[in-house]
Write a protein that holds these residues in place. Structure first.
Motif, mmCIF file in Angstrom:
data_model
loop_
_atom_site.group_PDB
_atom_site.id
_atom_site.type_symbol
_atom_site.label_atom_id
_atom_site.label_comp_id
_atom_site.label_asym_id
_atom_site.label_seq_id
_atom_site.Cartn_x
_atom_site.Cartn_y
_atom_site.Cartn_z
ATOM 1 N N THR A 273 0.800 -1.090 0.019
ATOM 2 C CA THR A 273 -0.088 0.065 -0.104
ATOM 3 C C THR A 273 0.957 1.311 0.025
ATOM 4 O OG1 THR A 273 -1.595 -1.151 1.082
ATOM 5 C CG2 THR A 273 -1.851 1.207 1.013
ATOM 6 N N GLU A 330 -9.392 2.500 12.626
ATOM 7 C CA GLU A 330 -9.563 2.551 10.864
ATOM 8 C C GLU A 330 -8.284 2.867 10.580
ATOM 9 O OE1 GLU A 330 -11.771 5.478 8.601
ATOM 10 O OE2 GLU A 330 -13.221 3.771 8.878
ATOM 11 N N VAL A 331 -7.628 4.143 10.926
ATOM 12 C CA VAL A 331 -6.542 4.838 10.074
ATOM 13 C C VAL A 331 -5.422 3.641 10.366
ATOM 14 C CG1 VAL A 331 -5.569 6.252 11.819
ATOM 15 C CG2 VAL A 331 -5.267 6.866 9.598
ATOM 16 N N LEU A 334 -5.539 0.719 8.402
ATOM 17 C CA LEU A 334 -5.553 0.895 6.851
ATOM 18 C C LEU A 334 -4.130 1.023 6.475
ATOM 19 C CD1 LEU A 334 -8.265 3.388 6.513
ATOM 20 C CD2 LEU A 334 -8.143 1.373 5.352
ATOM 21 N N ASN A 335 -3.110 1.708 7.506
ATOM 22 C CA ASN A 335 -1.802 1.860 6.925
ATOM 23 C C ASN A 335 -1.106 0.599 7.342
ATOM 24 O OD1 ASN A 335 -1.484 4.518 6.350
ATOM 25 N ND2 ASN A 335 -1.749 5.089 8.251
ATOM 26 N N ALA A 346 -16.410 -0.222 10.541
ATOM 27 C CA ALA A 346 -16.982 0.160 9.226
ATOM 28 C C ALA A 346 -15.745 -0.542 8.168
ATOM 29 C CB ALA A 346 -16.667 1.624 9.098
ATOM 30 N N ARG A 347 -16.422 -1.098 6.996
ATOM 31 C CA ARG A 347 -15.559 -1.894 6.031
ATOM 32 C C ARG A 347 -15.257 -0.856 4.872
ATOM 33 N NH1 ARG A 347 -16.662 -7.927 6.310
ATOM 34 N NH2 ARG A 347 -16.393 -8.062 4.121
ATOM 35 N N ASP A 348 -15.877 0.082 4.411
ATOM 36 C CA ASP A 348 -16.013 0.468 3.210
ATOM 37 C C ASP A 348 -14.672 1.354 2.888
ATOM 38 O OD1 ASP A 348 -16.389 2.393 5.449
ATOM 39 O OD2 ASP A 348 -17.061 3.978 4.111
ATOM 40 N N LYS A 349 -13.938 1.680 3.771
ATOM 41 C CA LYS A 349 -12.422 2.109 3.481
ATOM 42 C C LYS A 349 -11.390 0.990 3.210
ATOM 43 C CE LYS A 349 -12.929 6.665 5.223
ATOM 44 N NZ LYS A 349 -12.529 7.585 6.281
ATOM 45 N N PHE A 350 -11.775 -0.231 3.553
ATOM 46 C CA PHE A 350 -10.921 -1.393 3.593
ATOM 47 C C PHE A 350 -10.934 -2.154 2.198
ATOM 48 C CE2 PHE A 350 -11.224 -0.468 8.030
ATOM 49 C CZ PHE A 350 -9.800 -0.981 8.560
ATOM 50 N N ASP A 351 -9.681 -2.407 2.122
ATOM 51 C CA ASP A 351 -9.442 -3.263 0.470
ATOM 52 C C ASP A 351 -10.008 -4.537 0.653
ATOM 53 O OD1 ASP A 351 -7.435 -4.645 1.355
ATOM 54 O OD2 ASP A 351 -5.850 -3.327 1.078
ATOM 55 N N GLN A 355 -11.035 -7.226 3.775
ATOM 56 C CA GLN A 355 -12.453 -7.656 3.994
ATOM 57 C C GLN A 355 -12.639 -8.931 3.683
ATOM 58 O OE1 GLN A 355 -15.348 -5.728 1.491
ATOM 59 N NE2 GLN A 355 -14.452 -3.623 1.743
#
Length: 416
Positions: A273, A330-331, A334-335, A346-351, A355
């Motif tokens: 990433t 979340e942050v 994600l990193n 929440a799942r929406d920002k995860f690739d 998921q």
């Protein structure tokens, strides 16, 4: 007289300001999140703490699975000056708890409603004698295989789902003049590879008996010998410069198309990433061969050490709840490539890789195939894990036979 009074006033004010600066709450955090994706994650936690008026003193100690950090922590605790918090996990939390040096952070857990947001498999690890002493940061899946699809295409190979397919792909990549398997020859990386081989060879129940319960008959069984035979064959696809290589440099070989595959936990995704790579296009995340129905987990956590200053004690609670906040969860994840430890994130920002990890964790938890990673300090105590890692490293760096390795493994498991 006025001048003297002014000077006195200025000196008094300076003293007060100095005292205030000294008293400003601070957290000193010992950790080994030092690679690209990890360092970004730590920077976010530092920002959150500073926004809450707490200064962050970074105590970063590089070194893969944290051996160097553990040594530094022991030295600090023995010297009577422990850090505010340290990155510790699994049975090590209980070992430090027995030393009587961990702080009770039940107040933070009550305020943050941890009991309702964390699964029991996690809360059990974070407590010592029924009290919270550590805060979980994330959940990593360890049994991943990272694949460069461009390398596969060049070699005319496909992503493997079992060991027969893995060896077929590895042969084709080798023939294409590239490194089939990127690996770092360090004991914890050897152990990471080994536990995925054991899981892929024998399945979840076998893994549990062998590497969690340390059952002697299982450790010397034909299935364990077969696991070492498979590992011996895998060794032949690792390049000659692997000795001592850090895991993120091995990941870079896959990112840059110099190697086709790597066995590594999902912290490797943080490197992809950070390099601007997209899952499904530039890289593939597939379960290690034969392990798609199981999940080996590694939970990073920060254990809190007893500090005398009341302001520092408050800062610890602020740190604990900052770590558990939905925003940071979340942050950070994600990193880092991992997934949030909180339920209902929440799942929406995860690739797609994250998921899949969330889905597989839920499924394996129900099926009884959610397993603690032996290689990453989640399954057994430090002494036994160290002895077992030594056997695996010896096997990786010698001509030891699979039969002799299985016997040595069983003996290592008896280490007290």
């Amino acid at each position: 007289m006025k001048l003297k009074t002014s000077v006195k006033a200025v000196l008094a004010l300076a003293t007060l300001m100095g005292a205030a600066a000294q008293a400003a709450p601070q957290v000193e955090v010992l950790h080994y999140w030092t690679s690209g994706g990890e360092a970004k994650s730590v920077a976010e936690l530092k920002k959150i703490m500073e926004s809450k008026g707490v200064a962050w003193k970074d105590f970063a100690v590089a070194g893969g699975a944290g051996e160097n950090a553990a040594t530094a922590l022991k030295a600090r605790v023995m010297a009577g000056s422990p850090p505010t918090a340290a990155q510790i996990k699994g049975p090590s939390i209980q070992e430090w708890g027995q030393e009587g040096v961990l702080a009770n952070i039940d107040q933070a857990a009550t305020e943050g409603k941890w009991e309702s947001t964390l699964p029991p498999v996690v809360t059990n690890v974070m407590k010592y004698k029924g009290h919270y002493v550590a805060v979980p940061v994330n959940v990593h899946r360890v049994n991943w295989l990272w694949v460069n699809p461009a390398v596969l295409a060049k070699a005319g190979a496909k992503a493997p789902t079992n060991f027969a397919e893995f060896f077929d792909a590895a042969d084709k990549i080798k023939k294409a003049g590239l490194v089939a398997l990127a690996h770092g020859g360090q004991p914890w990386q050897d152990a990471t590879l080994f536990e995925s081989v054991v899981l892929g060879t024998g399945g979840a129940d076998f893994y549990k008996k062998a590497l969690v319960q340390l059952d002697q008959a299982t450790l010397t069984s034909p299935t364990m010998i077969k696991s070492f035979e498979t590992l011996a064959r895998i060794k032949t696809y690792i390049d000659k410069d692997a000795a001592g290589r850090d895991w993120n440099l091995a990941t870079a070989m896959v990112i840059n198309g110099k190697a086709g595959m790597q066995f590594m936990g999902d912290w490797a995704k943080g490197e992809f990433t950070a390099a601007g790579k997209v899952p499904g296009k530039d890289f593939l995340c597939v379960a290690a061969p034969g392990t798609d129905k199981a999940y080996t987990f590694n939970i990073d956590s920060l254990a809190m050490f007893k500090v005398k200053n009341p302001e520092q004690q408050k800062a610890q609670l602020v740190l604990a709840n900052a770590v558990m906040s939905p925003g940071f969860q979340e942050v950070f994840n994600l990193n880092k490539g991992s997934i949030p430890v909180r339920a209902g994130a929440a799942r929406d920002k995860f690739d797609s890789c994250a998921q899949k990890s969330m889905d597989d964790m839920a499924a394996t938890s129900k099926a009884g195939a959610l397993l603690p990673s032996m290689a990453h300090g989640m399954a057994i105590n430090t002494a036994k894990a160290g002895a077992i890692q030594d056997v695996i490293a010896r096997f990786m760096n010698s001509n030891m036979t699979p039969q002799a390795a299985a016997q040595a493994l069983a003996k290592a498991a008896k280490t007290s």
